[in-house]
Write an enzyme that holds these catalytic residues in place. Structure first.
Site, PDB file in Angstrom:
ATOM      1  N   ARG A  68       0.826  -1.210   0.000  1.00 35.40           N
ATOM      2  CA  ARG A  68       0.000   0.000   0.000  1.00 35.40           C
ATOM      3  C   ARG A  68       0.864   1.266   0.000  1.00 35.40           C
ATOM      4  NH1 ARG A  68      -3.509   2.429   4.752  1.00 35.40           N
ATOM      5  NH2 ARG A  68      -4.980   3.711   3.579  1.00 35.40           N
ATOM      6  N   HIS A  72       0.586   4.516  -2.416  1.00 37.16           N
ATOM      7  CA  HIS A  72       0.390   5.889  -1.931  1.00 37.16           C
ATOM      8  C   HIS A  72       1.548   6.790  -2.337  1.00 37.16           C
ATOM      9  CE1 HIS A  72      -3.011   5.531   1.249  1.00 37.16           C
ATOM     10  NE2 HIS A  72      -3.187   4.650   0.285  1.00 37.16           N
ATOM     11  N   ASP A  73       2.744   6.220  -2.445  1.00 37.39           N
ATOM     12  CA  ASP A  73       3.872   7.012  -2.910  1.00 37.39           C
ATOM     13  C   ASP A  73       3.664   7.417  -4.371  1.00 37.39           C
ATOM     14  OD1 ASP A  73       6.337   8.284  -2.970  1.00 37.39           O
ATOM     15  OD2 ASP A  73       7.386   6.476  -3.648  1.00 37.39           O
ATOM     16  N   VAL A  76       0.918  10.069  -5.457  1.00 41.23           N
ATOM     17  CA  VAL A  76       1.069  11.451  -5.009  1.00 41.23           C
ATOM     18  C   VAL A  76       2.473  11.915  -5.390  1.00 41.23           C
ATOM     19  CG1 VAL A  76       0.879  13.022  -3.048  1.00 41.23           C
ATOM     20  CG2 VAL A  76      -0.464  10.912  -3.072  1.00 41.23           C
ATOM     21  N   GLY A  78       4.202  11.174  -7.930  1.00 40.26           N
ATOM     22  CA  GLY A  78       5.024  10.147  -8.549  1.00 40.26           C
ATOM     23  C   GLY A  78       5.793   9.325  -7.518  1.00 40.26           C
ATOM     24  N   ASN A 100      -3.635   8.572   5.001  1.00 44.12           N
ATOM     25  CA  ASN A 100      -2.463   7.808   5.431  1.00 44.12           C
ATOM     26  C   ASN A 100      -2.839   6.807   6.501  1.00 44.12           C
ATOM     27  OD1 ASN A 100      -3.012   8.984   7.799  1.00 44.12           O
ATOM     28  ND2 ASN A 100      -0.987   9.791   8.142  1.00 44.12           N
ATOM     29  N   SER A 254      -8.879 -14.864   2.954  1.00 45.88           N
ATOM     30  CA  SER A 254      -7.430 -15.128   2.994  1.00 45.88           C
ATOM     31  C   SER A 254      -6.631 -13.825   2.989  1.00 45.88           C
ATOM     32  CB  SER A 254      -7.020 -15.994   1.800  1.00 45.88           C
ATOM     33  OG  SER A 254      -7.479 -15.412   0.584  1.00 45.88           O
ATOM     34  N   ASP A 259      -4.064 -13.937  -3.716  1.00 49.36           N
ATOM     35  CA  ASP A 259      -4.811 -14.819  -4.618  1.00 49.36           C
ATOM     36  C   ASP A 259      -5.949 -14.021  -5.263  1.00 49.36           C
ATOM     37  OD1 ASP A 259      -6.719 -14.442  -2.614  1.00 49.36           O
ATOM     38  OD2 ASP A 259      -6.392 -16.420  -1.723  1.00 49.36           O
TER      39      ASP A 259
END
Ligand code: HEM
Ligand SMILES: *[C@@H]1O[C@H](CO)[C@@H](O)[C@H](O)[C@H]1NC(C)=O
Ligand SMILES: *[C@@H]1O[C@H](CO)[C@@H](O)[C@H](O)[C@H]1NC(C)=O
Ligand SMILES: *[C@@H]1O[C@H](CO)[C@@H](O)[C@H](O)[C@H]1NC(C)=O
Ligand SMILES: *[C@@H]1O[C@H](CO)[C@@H](O)[C@H](O)[C@H]1NC(C)=O
Ligand SMILES: *[C@@H]1O[C@H](CO)[C@@H](O)[C@H](O)[C@H]1NC(C)=O
Ligand SMILES: *[C@@H]1O[C@H](CO)[C@@H](O)[C@H](O)[C@H]1NC(C)=O
Ligand SMILES: *[C@@H]1O[C@H](CO)[C@@H](O)[C@H](O)[C@H]1NC(C)=O
Ligand SMILES: *[C@@H]1O[C@H](CO)[C@@H](O)[C@H](O)[C@H]1NC(C)=O
Ligand SMILES: CC(=O)N[C@H]1CO[C@H](CO)[C@@H](O)[C@@H]1O
Length: 332
Positions: A68, A72-73, A76, A78, A100, A254, A259
């Protein structure tokens, strides 16, 4: 006349050389390379893999956190590791913006960076560490591996307000999701593919509790949500609780396995966020892809790997722009 012509020839030759170098440098500045650290820091990728493996072995949920974080990097400013920068007295950084919430795994990146600075000081960018760590997290949870083109530089700016408008909220409908991913160069299909990241990880109650308790002015519960699943969520997330430590798996079957269970859940009306469930609720083109992925996990896993490589290219800075941060939390 002769002089003039000669001069012109020289000039156009010079212009030619100039534009050729310009093209070369702009190409190399826009390009990432697989094995970028082959000669400058040959152990770069194995050091990151080692730190991610240690962390995920101790706490499986960190794989989701690291995946994640790369998303998020990249969405925003690039993929420039702006998500890692700590706020200062003068600046509220991305990581302290509302979306965040529950970002985790920062210490894994710190540990990898510390070892890399010892082994090859000033060589490996924080943005590349994040990209490697996301790939390693996918592999450790059972997804397909892929080669990570690298050579990103770290940015010097991180602004909390920029998360709004770049990161889609969980209340998004299909049109909004499609638009926000289109803004980053993705098709609707690629958006659906990347949403499959929700096959791992957990969410705080606040990201979906309105679907259980305050759907709209006439209905408290979202009628799409499978009622058995809704009851289960209400037990896990009691109304009125604002306990940020409560969390539920996004893929209820899971949460630590990469998957295609996420897509099967959507077809059974067990998508956790509105943004998840909207993939099957309005558009027949979208539903068709969800069905395909639910029924063909190999297709999902390979499409996901391809989409991750593309995500890793969003507005990267390379070459002489940007810097290699010494500490991923602070600009040099
Ligand atoms: C399609 C739009 C998306 C929306 C609206 C969205 C929203 C969210 C929300 C609200 C959470 C839970 C945060 C919390 O309350 O704790 C979450 C978790 C997560 N998201 Fe997304 N997300 C989206 C796309 C993506 C993409 C593209 C990726 C990665 C490629 C991703 C990876 C993850 C992961 C792995 C988690 C679990 C994190 C953890 O367990 O620490 N998401 N997302
Ligand atoms: C690094 O080495 C790998 C494996 O030999 C190769 O595939 C890759 O192209 C190399 N990359 C660079 C930039 O040298
Ligand atoms: C904050 O801003 C003040 C005034 O512009 C400046 O003197 C100071 O160095 C800044 N501090 C940081 C941590 O950037
Ligand atoms: C890259 O940044 C520019 C603005 O600097 C923006 O217009 C563009 O949409 C961005 N591209 C992507 C793919 O995010
Ligand atoms: C509430 O949601 C239901 C189901 O989507 C819808 O039929 C109804 O019109 C909505 N009511 C209001 C007041 O928006
Ligand atoms: C919800 O899921 C349960 C199984 O967990 C199933 O028995 C039930 O029929 C589903 N409800 C609806 C309305 O689809
Ligand atoms: C919040 O939830 C956590 C995890 O279930 C629990 O350990 C803690 O006691 C709860 N805190 C409060 C104030 O209810
Ligand atoms: C469904 O998605 C496709 C693919 O993006 C798009 O062309 C089409 O207009 C969408 N249809 C609706 C009804 O939103
Ligand atoms: C996939 O689809 C085929 C029919 O096209 C069906 O027989 C099979 O059960 C499906 N598999 C899964 C995992 O849904
Ligand atoms: C992990 C983290 O940095 N969380 C912060 C997210 O942003 C809120 C403010 O919106 C802060 O209070 C959290 O500390």
């Amino acid at each position: 006349m002769a002089f003039k012509r000669g001069n012109n020839m020289f000039l156009s030759l010079a212009l030619c050389v100039l534009s050729f170098t310009e093209i070369l440098s702009s190409v190399s500045e826009a390009q990432l390379q697989v094995g970028f650290y082959n000669t400058t820091c040959p152990s770069a990728e194995s050091i990151v893999r080692d730190e991610v493996t240690k962390a995920v072995t101790a706490n499986a949920a960190l794989a989701a956190g690291l995946l994640r974080m790369h998303f998020h990097d990249c969405f925003v400013r690039g993929c420039d590791a702006s998500v890692l920068i700590d706020s200062t007295t003068n600046n509220t950084a991305e990581k302290d913006a509302p979306p965040n919430k529950s970002l985790r795994g920062f210490e894994v990146i710190d540990n990898a960076k510390a070892r890399l600075e010892q082994t090859c000081k000033g060589i490996v960018s924080c943005a590349d560490i994040l990209a490697f760590a996301a790939r390693d997290s996918i592999v450790l949870t059972g997804g397909y591996s892929y080669k990570v083109p690298a050579g990103r530089k770290d940015g010097r700016v991180s602004v909390a307000l920029e998360t709004l408008g770049n990161l889609p909220p969980p209340s998004s409908d299909l049109t909004q999701l499609t638009q926000m991913f289109a803004n980053k160069g993705f098709t609707q299909d690629e958006m659906i593919t990347l949403s499959g990241a929700h096959t791992i990880g957990y969410s705080q109650c606040s990201s979906f509790s309105s679907r259980l308790f305050s759907f709209n002015s006439t209905m408290s519960q979202d009628p799409i949500l499978n009622s058995t699943y809704a009851s289960q969520l209400k037990r896990q997330c009691p109304q009125g609780s604002s306990n940020a430590s409560l969390s539920v798996p996004i893929d209820l079957t899971s949460p630590n396995a990469f998957d295609s269970g996420y897509y099967s859940n959507l077809l059974a009306n067990r998508g956790l966020f509105t943004s998840d469930q909207m993939l099957t609720s309005v558009n027949t083109t979208a539903v068709a892809l969800v069905r395909q992925y639910a029924n063909n996990s190999a297709l999902f896993l390979s499409s996901f790997a391809t989409a991750m490589v593309k995500m890793g290219y969003i507005n990267v800075t390379t070459g002489s722009n940007g810097e290699i941060r010494a500490n991923c939390r602070v600009i040099n």
